[in-house]
Scaffold this motif. Structure first.
Motif, PDB file in Angstrom:
ATOM      1  N   GLU A 112     -32.901  -7.169 -43.400  1.00 54.92           N
ATOM      2  CA  GLU A 112     -31.884  -7.094 -42.344  1.00 54.92           C
ATOM      3  C   GLU A 112     -32.472  -6.523 -41.055  1.00 54.92           C
ATOM      4  OE1 GLU A 112     -28.112  -8.044 -41.075  1.00 54.92           O
ATOM      5  OE2 GLU A 112     -28.982  -8.359 -43.062  1.00 54.92           O
ATOM      6  N   GLN A 126     -32.417  -8.551 -37.485  1.00 50.17           N
ATOM      7  CA  GLN A 126     -31.682  -8.083 -36.310  1.00 50.17           C
ATOM      8  C   GLN A 126     -32.610  -7.729 -35.163  1.00 50.17           C
ATOM      9  OE1 GLN A 126     -28.586  -8.495 -36.185  1.00 50.17           O
ATOM     10  NE2 GLN A 126     -28.272  -8.942 -38.382  1.00 50.17           N
ATOM     11  N   ILE A 176     -33.421 -10.958 -33.517  1.00 50.03           N
ATOM     12  CA  ILE A 176     -32.316 -11.413 -32.658  1.00 50.03           C
ATOM     13  C   ILE A 176     -32.328 -10.661 -31.326  1.00 50.03           C
ATOM     14  CG2 ILE A 176     -29.799 -11.451 -32.459  1.00 50.03           C
ATOM     15  CD1 ILE A 176     -29.685 -11.926 -35.476  1.00 50.03           C
ATOM     16  N   LEU A 177     -32.547  -9.336 -31.385  1.00 50.55           N
ATOM     17  CA  LEU A 177     -32.580  -8.533 -30.161  1.00 50.55           C
ATOM     18  C   LEU A 177     -33.738  -8.943 -29.261  1.00 50.55           C
ATOM     19  CD1 LEU A 177     -31.609  -6.109 -28.465  1.00 50.55           C
ATOM     20  CD2 LEU A 177     -33.042  -4.632 -29.901  1.00 50.55           C
ATOM     21  N   VAL A 180     -25.667  -9.436 -29.211  1.00 49.25           N
ATOM     22  CA  VAL A 180     -26.438  -8.679 -30.205  1.00 49.25           C
ATOM     23  C   VAL A 180     -25.525  -7.742 -30.970  1.00 49.25           C
ATOM     24  CG1 VAL A 180     -28.377  -7.105 -30.544  1.00 49.25           C
ATOM     25  CG2 VAL A 180     -28.487  -8.851 -28.757  1.00 49.25           C
ATOM     26  N   SER A 229     -23.559  -9.642 -33.551  1.00 48.71           N
ATOM     27  CA  SER A 229     -24.383  -9.961 -34.731  1.00 48.71           C
ATOM     28  C   SER A 229     -24.544  -8.748 -35.627  1.00 48.71           C
ATOM     29  CB  SER A 229     -25.744 -10.481 -34.282  1.00 48.71           C
ATOM     30  OG  SER A 229     -26.599 -10.696 -35.387  1.00 48.71           O
ATOM     31  N   TRP A 230     -24.695  -7.558 -35.018  1.00 49.26           N
ATOM     32  CA  TRP A 230     -24.865  -6.343 -35.822  1.00 49.26           C
ATOM     33  C   TRP A 230     -23.575  -5.977 -36.548  1.00 49.26           C
ATOM     34  CZ3 TRP A 230     -28.423  -2.339 -32.953  1.00 49.26           C
ATOM     35  CH2 TRP A 230     -29.683  -2.939 -32.717  1.00 49.26           C
ATOM     36  N   SER A 280     -22.989  -7.783 -39.763  1.00 51.93           N
ATOM     37  CA  SER A 280     -23.864  -7.431 -40.879  1.00 51.93           C
ATOM     38  C   SER A 280     -23.187  -6.394 -41.759  1.00 51.93           C
ATOM     39  CB  SER A 280     -25.203  -6.904 -40.349  1.00 51.93           C
ATOM     40  OG  SER A 280     -26.008  -6.441 -41.416  1.00 51.93           O
ATOM     41  N   ILE A 300     -26.470  -0.414 -38.569  1.00 50.50           N
ATOM     42  CA  ILE A 300     -27.638  -0.587 -37.703  1.00 50.50           C
ATOM     43  C   ILE A 300     -27.469   0.341 -36.505  1.00 50.50           C
ATOM     44  CG2 ILE A 300     -29.053  -2.238 -36.442  1.00 50.50           C
ATOM     45  CD1 ILE A 300     -27.742  -4.440 -38.122  1.00 50.50           C
ATOM     46  N   SER A 314     -24.020  -0.938 -34.862  1.00 50.83           N
ATOM     47  CA  SER A 314     -23.003  -1.779 -35.483  1.00 50.83           C
ATOM     48  C   SER A 314     -21.644  -1.088 -35.477  1.00 50.83           C
ATOM     49  CB  SER A 314     -23.420  -2.115 -36.923  1.00 50.83           C
ATOM     50  OG  SER A 314     -23.595  -0.923 -37.685  1.00 50.83           O
ATOM     51  N   VAL A 326     -31.936   0.721 -39.964  1.00 48.07           N
ATOM     52  CA  VAL A 326     -30.955  -0.030 -40.770  1.00 48.07           C
ATOM     53  C   VAL A 326     -30.717   0.759 -42.049  1.00 48.07           C
ATOM     54  CG1 VAL A 326     -30.486  -2.135 -42.056  1.00 48.07           C
ATOM     55  CG2 VAL A 326     -31.601  -2.276 -39.828  1.00 48.07           C
TER      56      VAL A 326
END
Length: 593
Positions: free
Chosen positions: A60, A64, A67-68, A193, A196-197, A200, A204, A217, A254
């Motif tokens: 994970e 992530q 993605i960032l 972003v 997306s977090w 999850s 995060i 997150s 994470v």
């Protein structure tokens, strides 16, 4: 009182006393197994799911962070490319006008997809903006973006606007005709972003070099110091993975939650199952023990009852034993008398057969005697005439006739005497020739073709006299059957053949007579069963044949011959080197025929 009632009474009184130790042991083992299995299963299961959570946290984190970085990498070099290499020559006279600059910045924002595009002065003052919300931007962060290009580096700055808006900016000097005109800033929104977090299942957190939470997150943690947000002190409940993102200087962590509920449930279930298994095993052991006790009680009662019955039956058996002993003795005497009678019957049948042939045999004796007298008288006359050679020939003929009478007498005497009790080697060919010699006088009236194909050297295990009697009876019946029918165009015949079948030798006798009807075939071997006229037979011939064959452990089969008459197949034991053993011979051996 039955065994079941005694057992029920004993079980009610002493069941718990007998089995209290087993139940206590079962309880201790079940509790110990429950505690041990729960502890071992929980520890092993926790380590397993913790390792699985750690792998999930590492995966994970990598996802992530990618993605960032991909979100930031898209805008990192845009200010440099546009600020240094863009064709702004035509805009130079107009960039002083804020409206014209704003239009240009809006075009850049539209083409790049950035959240906002700014043109800053060297002191961080906004010259122009693609949006009208520049008043909400932190002035300190704008000054940092304006100062970095003056120092010859790419400007980067995180901007915390409010709890719902977080921006990140990249800045570079805007040069027109190799002259600095200001600082070009691209601002991008970190909301994608953040979304997306939040989707999850992991927790995060990203913090900058000042340990300030820049993105998380959990929205309520953004903008707070990292040391004030620390819900993850219980490392057994989470798996942690961290990474330094050098591109923007953030530290991303994470936390993957470890679900212990399922682990506890599974451990308890396994322990309970084991306890139930232990209890069931002890229940089976106790039940087996009770069954054994019941069986012992039942055996004791049965043993006492059996002993009483044995005593009662012993008296009865002793009386019955005496009665059976006497009955066995009587039966043995009867059996011995039966055997003696049977032998006498067989001998009587032979004498009866000789008696029936007496007329024919007297003719057989009288003819040679008359011939011998004629030859003797001729010899006397020839001697008177001194014809010695011719006289010697007549004397030789007389000797041949005496030999013929001697052989016939020898066969009759051998056939008439009582047979020995044992079995020995019997020449089947000799028995056939003797039987044919005895029936030849009876055959002169019809001149039946009586032939045999029994070669020399074919031996069977048996009694020679009795085997000759079998052949004589069957040949006599065949001759009588043929003589009792009307002569046909073809000559009547009786044929004897022998064939080997493993350790058996089968003698077959076929005749061309009328045969035996099917309804008579089942009773033809019964004593005193005859189809001849009264006074011509006693009906003992085939019965005697059957008894003799059975005594030789042979088989006698009746069927129809190919010529339409009767066919008898007699299967006897073939003589071999081990046939004379006591088990096979069934008695003392007699001399060969």
């Amino acid at each position: 009182m039955t065994a079941t009632k005694l057992y029920d009474l004993d079980r009610k009184r002493h069941y718990w006393q007998r089995n209290s130790g087993l139940w206590l042991l079962a309880t201790v083992l079940a509790v110990s197994a429950l505690a041990s299995l729960y502890k071992i299963g929980y520890q092993q299961g926790h380590d397993r799911i913790l390792a699985q959570a750690q792998r999930q946290a590492d995966y994970e984190l990598a996802l992530q962070v990618q993605i960032l970085e991909s979100r930031l990498e898209k805008y990192r070099l845009l200010p440099v490319l546009i600020g240094r290499h863009g064709d702004q020559g035509n805009w130079l006279p107009d960039l002083v006008d804020g409206n014209v600059a704003s239009v240009w910045l809006r075009q850049l924002r539209y083409l790049s997809g950035a959240q906002n595009v700014l043109l800053l002065a060297e002191d961080g003052h906004i010259i122009a903006s693609a949006q009208d919300a520049e008043a909400s931007l932190p002035p300190s962060d704008l000054r940092k973006l304006a100062l970095a290009p003056l120092q010859g580096v790419l400007g980067r700055q995180y901007m915390y606007v409010d709890g719902e808006t977080q921006l990140y900016g990249f800045s570079s000097a805007l040069q027109i005709n190799e002259a600095d005109f200001g600082v070009l800033v691209f601002l991008l929104d970190l909301a994608p972003v953040f979304q997306s977090w939040t989707l999850s299942a992991s927790v995060i957190i990203a913090q900058d070099a000042k340990h300030q939470i820049t993105l998380s997150s959990e929205q309520q943690w953004i903008g707070q110091p990292a040391d004030q947000v620390n819900p993850f002190t219980d490392q057994r409940g989470y798996a942690r993975s961290a990474m330094q993102v050098n591109t923007i200087g953030w530290y991303v962590e994470v936390y993957e939650r470890v679900d212990e509920t399922a682990l506890i449930r599974q451990s308890l279930l396994s322990a309970v199952v084991l306890c139930m298994l232990i209890i069931m095993i002890f229940i089976l052991l106790i039940r087996r023990r009770e069954q054994q006790i019941k069986a012992v009680l039942r055996d004791k009662i049965y043993a006492a009852e059996l002993e009483r019955q044995i005593k009662h039956r012993t008296v009865e058996l002793q009386a019955a034993n005496l009665h059976l002993t006497q009955e066995v003795h009587d039966r043995r005497l009867a059996e011995q008398q039966l055997k003696t009678t049977q032998q006498e019957l067989i001998h009587s049948a032979k004498l009866a057969a000789i008696g029936q042939m007496s007329t024919t045999l007297s003719h057989e004796y009288n003819q040679p005697l008359a011939t011998m007298r004629t030859y003797a008288e001729n010899a006397l006359r020839l001697l008177k005439l001194d014809k010695i050679a011719t006289a010697e020939d007549n004397l030789q003929r007389i000797i041949a006739q005496t030999d013929r009478l001697g052989n016939l007498s020898k066969v009759l005497m051998s056939f008439a005497r009582k047979p020995a009790s044992g079995f020995t080697r019997v020449d089947l060919n000799a028995c056939v020739e003797e039987a044919i010699m005895l029936v030849q006088p009876r055959n002169k009236n019809r001149a039946i073709a009586l032939t045999h194909q029994v070669g020399e050297g074919q031996y069977v295990l048996g009694n020679g006299v009795q085997i000759s009697q079998i052949l004589l009876n069957l040949l006599t019946n065949a001759i009588d059957a043929i003589q009792g029918q009307t002569p046909g165009p073809e000559r009547d015949s009786i044929t004897l053949t022998a064939a080997l079948d493993g350790d058996r030798l089968t003698l077959t006798i076929e005749d061309s007579g009328p045969g035996i009807d099917t309804d008579l075939a089942a009773v033809v071997f019964e004593p005193f069963m005859t189809t001849k006229e009264s006074g011509q037979g006693l009906g003992l011939g085939l019965s005697v044949v059957k008894d003799i064959v059975s005594h030789h452990q042979g088989e006698l089969r009746l069927s129809s011959a190919a010529a339409g008459g009767a066919r008898f197949d007699i299967s006897l034991q073939r003589w071999s080197n081990d046939s004379h053993s006591p088990e096979r011979a069934q008695g003392p051996l007699t001399h060969d025929r």
